[in-house]
Design a protein around this motif. Structure first.
Motif: not given
Length: 259
Positions: A106-128
């Motif tokens: 996922x892209x964090x979007x230009x305004x970083x509005x999706x950054x928190x989701x991106x970081x949470x997703x990264x943690x789940x992905x790394x565990x996977x």
């Protein structure tokens, strides 16, 4: 064994810009695609030597991944915790000697509005990925939507803090590599500059090679003896990204091609 990964930014459009010709020319054993931007039934690709696997996003014209493989996998999984995913971002294929995962992060979007989701997703992905790696080696490819180090984009100073080059996103990439994975391109070319896989659509940007390296092949560290080369096919047009290629001297643990 040759593997290719390409964010095509709309497969139907890319097919009209030489995708099938490049596909035939590379003759990959496994060819992964991200950002297909289509739904089931909207395209038919006749590649008789390949098994095809698709993960479509629920939202039309958005995201999506696909894998074309000469080797029939033992199993196929879509998504992370569940065997489904609304944005169609992940496909995992299990082979005799390794897992192959293609991902469109996922892209964090230009305004970083999706950054928190991106970081949470990264943690789940790394565990996977770590869970897979505990069973078999993993080869991971796709658009990871981050330039990891300053060498991986043209204007590091001017982009510091921007989407794809925030300290948080870069740290998540560091964490993933620290979990036992190799950035295969840097494994072979640790100091190579001006090696990019994505360019904005602004005029003359690609011609001047003002780009970012955000498309990767990562591999479990214990696969290092099997790695032969990693390439960026920056000359290939058809998308704002270019293909990346990984070759292995031998298929890990002698998994056989059975097509």
């Amino acid at each position: 064994m040759k593997l290719v990964s390409w964010n095509v930014n709309g497969l139907r459009a890319c097919v009209n810009k030489g995708f099938s010709e490049y596909f035939a020319q590379t003759d990959a054993d496994i060819f992964c695609v991200q950002e297909t931007k289509l739904q089931e039934g909207q395209i038919a690709l006749d590649y008789p030597d390949y098994h095809q696997y698709w993960n479509y996003a629920e939202k039309k014209g958005y995201s999506g991944t696909a894998v074309f493989t000469k080797v029939k996998p033992l199993s196929v999984r879509y998504g992370l915790e569940e065997d489904s995913e609304p944005e169609g971002r992940i496909i995992t294929l299990e082979f005799d000697g390794f897992y192959l995962v293609t991902v469109y992060t996922p892209n964090a979007k230009r305004d970083l509005s999706r950054l928190d989701y991106r970081l949470e997703w990264e943690d789940r992905f790394r565990r996977y990925i770590a869970g897979l790696d505990a069973v078999k080696p993993v080869i991971l490819c796709g658009d990871l939507n981050v330039a990891h180090e300053e060498i991986d984009l043209k204007n590091a100073k001017g982009n510091r803090g921007n989407s794809g080059f925030t300290a948080e996103e870069r740290q998540k990439m560091t964490d993933l590599l620290g979990a036992g994975f190799i950035d295969t391109f840097r494994h072979f070319y640790p100091e190579q500059t001006d090696a990019y896989t994505w360019w904005s659509n602004m005029p003359k940007v690609r011609e001047r090679n003002v780009g970012w390296r955000i498309d990767y092949f990562l591999a479990s560290a214990r696969l290092a003896p099997s790695l032969q080369d990693a390439q960026i096919h920056a000359h290939v047009l058809g998308s704002d990204h270019c293909p990346v290629v990984l070759t292995l001297a031998e298929v890990p643990q002698a998994a056989a091609v059975d097509v």
